[in-house]
Design a protein around this motif. Structure first.
Motif, PDB file in Angstrom:
ATOM      1  N   TRP A   1     -72.261 130.979 -26.917  1.00 49.67           N
ATOM      2  CA  TRP A   1     -72.994 132.173 -27.277  1.00 49.67           C
ATOM      3  C   TRP A   1     -72.048 133.297 -27.702  1.00 49.67           C
ATOM      4  O   TRP A   1     -72.441 134.207 -28.397  1.00 49.67           O
ATOM      5  CB  TRP A   1     -73.843 132.653 -26.102  1.00 49.67           C
ATOM      6  N   ASN A   2     -70.796 133.255 -27.255  1.00 59.07           N
ATOM      7  CA  ASN A   2     -69.840 134.307 -27.569  1.00 59.07           C
ATOM      8  C   ASN A   2     -68.550 133.644 -28.043  1.00 59.07           C
ATOM      9  O   ASN A   2     -67.696 133.274 -27.244  1.00 59.07           O
ATOM     10  CB  ASN A   2     -69.592 135.172 -26.335  1.00 59.07           C
ATOM     11  N   ARG A   3     -68.401 133.509 -29.320  1.00 60.02           N
ATOM     12  CA  ARG A   3     -67.243 132.803 -29.863  1.00 60.02           C
ATOM     13  C   ARG A   3     -65.942 133.592 -29.737  1.00 60.02           C
ATOM     14  O   ARG A   3     -64.875 133.022 -29.741  1.00 60.02           O
ATOM     15  CB  ARG A   3     -67.474 132.475 -31.325  1.00 60.02           C
ATOM     16  N   SER A   4     -66.023 134.898 -29.623  1.00 58.96           N
ATOM     17  CA  SER A   4     -64.795 135.684 -29.584  1.00 58.96           C
ATOM     18  C   SER A   4     -64.067 135.531 -28.248  1.00 58.96           C
ATOM     19  O   SER A   4     -62.844 135.484 -28.218  1.00 58.96           O
ATOM     20  CB  SER A   4     -65.099 137.153 -29.863  1.00 58.96           C
ATOM     21  N   SER A   5     -64.793 135.431 -27.142  1.00 55.78           N
ATOM     22  CA  SER A   5     -64.124 135.317 -25.846  1.00 55.78           C
ATOM     23  C   SER A   5     -63.728 133.882 -25.526  1.00 55.78           C
ATOM     24  O   SER A   5     -62.741 133.654 -24.831  1.00 55.78           O
ATOM     25  CB  SER A   5     -65.021 135.866 -24.740  1.00 55.78           C
ATOM     26  N   ASN A   6     -64.486 132.905 -26.009  1.00 54.88           N
ATOM     27  CA  ASN A   6     -64.178 131.506 -25.723  1.00 54.88           C
ATOM     28  C   ASN A   6     -64.565 130.673 -26.939  1.00 54.88           C
ATOM     29  O   ASN A   6     -65.651 130.103 -26.990  1.00 54.88           O
ATOM     30  CB  ASN A   6     -64.950 131.054 -24.473  1.00 54.88           C
ATOM     31  N   PRO A   7     -63.663 130.547 -27.917  1.00 58.90           N
ATOM     32  CA  PRO A   7     -64.037 129.868 -29.156  1.00 58.90           C
ATOM     33  C   PRO A   7     -64.242 128.361 -28.998  1.00 58.90           C
ATOM     34  O   PRO A   7     -64.936 127.763 -29.797  1.00 58.90           O
ATOM     35  CB  PRO A   7     -62.869 130.166 -30.096  1.00 58.90           C
ATOM     36  N   GLU A   8     -63.654 127.744 -27.984  1.00 60.72           N
ATOM     37  CA  GLU A   8     -63.808 126.300 -27.777  1.00 60.72           C
ATOM     38  C   GLU A   8     -64.193 126.024 -26.324  1.00 60.72           C
ATOM     39  O   GLU A   8     -63.365 125.618 -25.511  1.00 60.72           O
ATOM     40  CB  GLU A   8     -62.519 125.578 -28.138  1.00 60.72           C
ATOM     41  N   PRO A   9     -65.456 126.213 -25.961  1.00 59.13           N
ATOM     42  CA  PRO A   9     -65.859 126.057 -24.559  1.00 59.13           C
ATOM     43  C   PRO A   9     -65.779 124.622 -24.062  1.00 59.13           C
ATOM     44  O   PRO A   9     -65.688 124.389 -22.860  1.00 59.13           O
ATOM     45  CB  PRO A   9     -67.298 126.557 -24.544  1.00 59.13           C
ATOM     46  N   TRP A  10     -65.771 123.662 -24.955  1.00 62.13           N
ATOM     47  CA  TRP A  10     -65.722 122.267 -24.532  1.00 62.13           C
ATOM     48  C   TRP A  10     -64.360 121.899 -23.952  1.00 62.13           C
ATOM     49  O   TRP A  10     -64.230 120.898 -23.274  1.00 62.13           O
ATOM     50  CB  TRP A  10     -66.071 121.343 -25.696  1.00 62.13           C
TER      51      TRP A  10
END
Length: 66
Positions: free
Chosen positions: A45-54
């Motif tokens: 939902w927030n790519r700036s704080s965690n661009p690759e959550p996987w």
């Protein structure tokens, strides 16, 4: 439309279980979609704080929903 108002439901109470089942199905579908959108590691939902959550699941066992 006939059958949608409270007056017509009083005349034909056999429609009440239909409305209950359709309402329960809609609530279940909304809950399942919300759960997938918030719990699935493939959704961000927030790519700036965690661009690759996987990458958080790189060393964890994860079973995809089937």
């Amino acid at each position: 439309m006939q059958g949608l108002g409270l007056q017509s439901l009083k005349k034909n109470p056999a429609l009440i279980p239909l409305y209950v089942c359709v309402g329960a199905g809609a609530i279940g579908a909304i809950y399942y979609m919300a759960r997938l959108a918030t719990r699935n590691p493939d959704v961000t939902w927030n790519r700036s704080s965690n661009p690759e959550p996987w990458q958080e699941y790189k060393d964890k066992q994860y079973k995809a929903p089937s």
